[in-house]
Design an enzyme around this catalytic site. Sequence first.
Site, PDB file in Angstrom:
ATOM      1  N   GLY A 352       0.826  -1.205   0.000  1.00  0.00           N
ATOM      2  CA  GLY A 352       0.000   0.000   0.000  1.00  0.00           C
ATOM      3  C   GLY A 352       0.850   1.239   0.000  1.00  0.00           C
ATOM      4  N   PRO A 353       0.217   2.392  -0.222  1.00  0.00           N
ATOM      5  CG  PRO A 353      -1.396   3.993  -0.651  1.00  0.00           C
ATOM      6  CD  PRO A 353      -1.196   2.543  -0.515  1.00  0.00           C
ATOM      7  N   GLY A 355       2.321   5.565   4.672  1.00  0.00           N
ATOM      8  CA  GLY A 355       1.516   6.176   5.728  1.00  0.00           C
ATOM      9  C   GLY A 355       0.156   5.545   5.957  1.00  0.00           C
ATOM     10  CB  SER A 675      -4.985   4.806 -17.248  1.00  0.00           C
ATOM     11  OG  SER A 675      -4.151   5.610 -16.465  1.00  0.00           O
ATOM     12  CE  LYS A 718      -5.701   5.263 -12.579  1.00  0.00           C
ATOM     13  NZ  LYS A 718      -5.851   4.579 -13.858  1.00  0.00           N
TER      14      LYS A 718
END
Length: 804
Positions: A352-353, A355, A675, A718
């Site tokens: 995951g990103p 933080g 995309s 997104k």
Amino acid sequence: MPGKTKLPVLPLRGVLVFPNMVLHLDVGRQRSIVALEKAMMKENLILLVAQKDAKTDEPAIEDLYPVGTEAKIKQMIKLPGGTIRVLVEGLKRLKLTKLLTDQDYLEAEVKPFKSRKKKTPEIEARIRSILYQFEQYTKLSRKVPPEALVTVSDIDDPGRFADMVASHLSMKLEQKQEILEAVDPGERLEKLSIILSHEIEVLEIERKINLRVRKQMEKTQKEYYLREQMKAIQKELGETDERMAEADEYRDKIAEAKLPEEVEEKALKEVERLEKMPPAAAEGTVIRTYLDWLLELPWSVETKDRLDLDMAEKILEEDHYGLQKVKERIIEYLAVRQLAEKLKGPILCLIGPPGVGKTSLARSVARALERNFVRISLGGVRDEAEIRGHRRTYIGALPGRIIQGMRQAKSKNPVFLMDEIDKMSTDFRGDPSSALLEVLDPEQNNSFSDHYIEVPFDLSQVMFITTGNTTYNIPRPLLDRMELIHIPGYTEEDKVEIARQYLIPKQLKENGLSEGNLELSENAVRRIIREYTREAGVRNLERNISAICRKVAREVVRERGKHVKITRQNLHKYLGIPRYRYGAAEKEDEIGVATGLAWTETGGDLLSIEITLMKGKGKMTLTGQLGDVMQESAKAAMSYIRSRADSLGLAKDFYENIDIHIHVPEGAIPKDGPSAGIAMATALASALTRTPIRRDVTMTGEITLRGRVLPIGGVKEKILAAHRAGIKYILMPAENRRDLSDIPPQVRRKVEVKMVEHMDEVLELALAGPIGPGEDDGEKKGETKIKRDDLDVRNENRDPAVPH
Ligand code: ADP
């Protein structure tokens, strides 16, 4: 004619007397003593016959063996306590035919055997071979006096010879009796030979065992002596004891540390080397460092697991807000590990990103299991030696990160977190991922070899957890060994709650403030989230809260007991001017600027695509570090626009007189992927037709030459990014419809997602005005537009570029 000869009987327990054998017997039983007295009256002759079972006190005929020895009593001594010691000499074999038990002693009727004294060559051969065997036997056994061999070899009579040899062997009573009963000398010799060869074999084995034991003992003793001697010599020479003392200290420590055998051996060898080294030798330091490393590793220290799932659940809940699915997965994982402790499961990998709490989740797992916790970062590791260590031959060599981690862990079963597994790289110094593969493979990691440590270390009890931002860069074989758990990022509501329940209390505590000192209103938190941060996780949010706390702490120190209330309005006093604009990507509808959605390692992000038209010759320039796929996507968008020139009201050859520049800020950050296709096509259509694009619309989707919109990845990230930026309308490929089920409801309510299948729909929804041929014919319109307008459509009032 002697007829029936009668003799008093002395039953023997556990011994047997061969003819020609002289030995002492102790007699205690009353009947036996009487028998002796009777014998003394009759030529001192008595029958010695062995009892089958030594425990029988009053033997009947069936308790005695059928063959005994006639013996002559040579001496009798009364011992204190009533026992009588007699010296007897065996004379000849007798058969016991009847036992008379009706008197106060035993008397037997006996019959002599016929003696055969013929010496055949066969018997001769037997004698020789037995003689050879007996020689071996005496050498091995040590119980037979050496002169026995001489005595025996002098005997001429085969039967006597056999008896004599037999009397020297230590064998069981049954075996002796067998020899006694073998009346024929040939048979006797044969039996003896078999018994002898068996005995020799047993003795040989015995000797070998003894030898081994003795060698071992001698070695330790020798070492001890030598060491003591060396000490003495060194003392004499004045090379005193510092090194000795040091070596002894190490020896003590090694004994204490309970090292595995192999490690202990290695360590002791090193101590020996250290001891022999001249005091100033530089290598001494190398050895000391090495020994210290060996001793500090947790070879046999183990913490006890708390295997309580309810407790684990409680702790995860206590430390983290939300993340329901992730917590469930972790609990399931722990449950499986518990049930199948030996059946080692895959490694947990949190993706995951930044933080979103990956590190702190791992820490909670350790807390739940009551295991120690260590963390290493693999970011930027590009050398195998960083994982596996350098060989000791290098100056300043150290173990690799795994072993360093284990030393830190102080137990052999910690929770071991490896951060940023996706940020490792490979170069000429070897591939760190292959070393890592060995670390993570439960089949191999019970003997992990570090170049520095040299002896294998057992990592099989370690619970490894890895983290990364994407799976994209993780080598396939590593990925296969791991169980992936994705943490996509938080919604604004989540963040508000995390701040309220976790981050604010934590920061207050860390900065020494109490709740009375600082009050942070929900609106203020929301504003921090929207205007001071733009991230998938909560790291910057926490940083901002911490910045506020520090400032407030300063005020509180100046003015004791001060109460600070932070609201939307006074937030800027603490954090400065906002860094991001919330609401829409652009201030107003613009021509040639479309907002796309990108998926990045840090979660989702907005991506603006700018297009400028210039007079020229049909050239297309792409800037902003666009990857190959993105460049192709731009070309596809252009081809689509050309194929729709008609309906867009453009001249057929409109592109021949213009140059097109497509730029995607921020220019320095590489971007790629298909995309942004529909966003590029929209920006192109807008620039060419001079129709502005609605500022509150953002879009994502791949485009085909015919204008079909193809599905893309990272939908959840997104949409969260658009939601974060406060954008209302999102255009998505229709085929991504099923991904919408992942979106949290509170986000779904706030954004409007339009599913599109074709570029025509996109233009319809995104452009803020009618398109298509006006009253003029298209050819003219396209041309005049370019002539008429300022060629640069870029609006200088645009937002600052989206920061990461
Ligand atoms: P990562 O390892 O994913 O980059 P961290 O574990 O360092 O993230 O998390 C950053 C901070 O955010 C930590 O202080 C962590 O406690 C906090 N945090 C993240 N997610 C949550 C959550 N769901 N609940 C409470 N705190 C969280």
